[in-house]
Design an enzyme around this catalytic site. Structure first.
Site, short mmCIF file in Angstrom:
data_model
loop_
_atom_site.label_atom_id
_atom_site.label_comp_id
_atom_site.label_asym_id
_atom_site.label_seq_id
_atom_site.Cartn_x
_atom_site.Cartn_y
_atom_site.Cartn_z
CB SER A 18 13.08 5.20 2.87
OG SER A 18 11.76 4.75 2.65
CB THR A 63 7.62 5.47 -2.56
OG1 THR A 63 6.41 5.81 -1.87
CG2 THR A 63 8.29 6.74 -3.07
CE LYS A 67 4.92 1.39 -3.37
NZ LYS A 67 4.16 1.02 -2.16
CG ASN A 88 7.95 -2.71 -1.70
OD1 ASN A 88 8.41 -3.82 -2.02
ND2 ASN A 88 7.64 -2.41 -0.46
CG ASN A 153 -9.42 3.47 -8.39
OD1 ASN A 153 -8.53 3.90 -7.66
ND2 ASN A 153 -9.38 3.63 -9.71
CB THR A 155 -10.40 4.65 -12.93
OG1 THR A 155 -9.90 5.97 -13.03
CG2 THR A 155 -10.54 4.05 -14.31
CE1 TYR A 216 6.60 9.22 5.54
CE2 TYR A 216 5.80 7.16 4.58
CZ TYR A 216 6.79 8.12 4.72
OH TYR A 216 7.96 8.00 4.02
#
Length: 271
Positions: A18, A63, A67, A88, A153, A155, A216
């Site tokens: 960022s 990030t 969030k 975000n 997911n 959960t 990433y």
């Protein structure tokens, strides 16, 4: 010229691109900024934000895994952030009042449909994860009218809660319910950052034409590597999404949306 104090907050944070992206944007539109990475200790998001405000912060990005914390802390939310229950991007006014935005959804769609030239309508999509990252993009995916969206997911309760928000357009599945006829596979978990074995059935890749990791890393993420080792599909990381959502965040702060392709090309070459 006024200098704007910005930051990105999360944990882990050392990998974040960022600062590179926003400094590139600022130079392009002739703004002066400082942009730092702030590691958020466990349970310490609120204090990290308050400390940043005391030091003259103008705005910040958020990030993993903060969030939802940002969504809870914000004094006011955009419609996108309220729908996502995740933030975000935050703008701080002169009184320390926090306005939360979520630019993840539009960032993902622009990267997939514009930069990578993939079409979402009429595609069958499997999304991995149901946390803040996925919540932030789900409405944007639904609005593109895919054939269907399934969410897995670990959960089940979290994926069911997410699916219920979209009135039958999203389904929550257990591991043994995953199919073998998905067109797109999108990872919204921390698989790309956290180490460890990926425990997913290989059949989900049988007909996949496109895999996308919303996170990433340096080189291939573990999720990208798993996709490419077990199928012939092309697997992309989230660099493009990162840049596109950053451009939307920059516009939210300053009212100017910078060009994104030069930054994406620069980061992909470095990656």
């Amino acid at each position: 010229m006024k200098k704007y104090k910005l930051a990105v907050m999360g944990n882990p944070i050392a990998h974040s691109r960022s600062p590179i992206i926003h400094n590139f944007f600022a130079k392009a539109v002739e703004l002066e900024i400082s942009y730092e990475k702030l590691l958020v200790p466990f349970g310490g998001f609120d204090e990290t934000v308050r400390s940043f405000i005391r030091k003259g912060g103008y705005g910040f990005n958020v990030t993993l895994p903060c969030k939802r914390d940002a969504w809870s802390l914000a004094d006011r939310l955009s419609s996108s952030a309220a729908e996502a229950e995740a933030v975000n991007t935050v703008l701080i006014d002169n009184n320390g009042f926090l306005t939360g935005e979520n630019t993840d959804g539009i960032g993902l769609i622009k990267d997939i449909e514009v930069n990578l030239a993939k079409t979402i309508p009429s595609k069958k999509i499997l999304v991995l994860g149901a946390g803040g990252a996925v919540s932030g993009v789900m409405k944007s995916l639904v609005d593109r009218n895919p054939l269907g969206i399934s969410v897995y997911n670990r959960t089940r309760e979290k994926s069911e809660k997410l699916a219920k928000k979209f009135s039958g357009r999203v389904e929550a599945l257990d591991l043994d319910e995953l199919a073998d006829d998905y067109d797109f596979l999108i990872n919204g978990t921390s698989i790309g950052i956290a180490s460890g074995q990926i425990n997913l059935p290989k059949r989900i890749l049988d007909k996949v034409e496109f895999c996308y990791d919303m996170v990433y890393d340096d080189g291939l993420t573990p999720f990208q590597r798993w996709c490419q080792e077990n199928s012939k599909c092309r697997a992309y990381n989230g660099i493009g999404m990162l840049v596109e959502q950053a451009a939307e965040a920059f516009a939210f702060w300053f009212g100017k949306r910078p060009e994104t392709l030069p930054v994406i090309e620069k980061l992909r070459k470095e990656n």
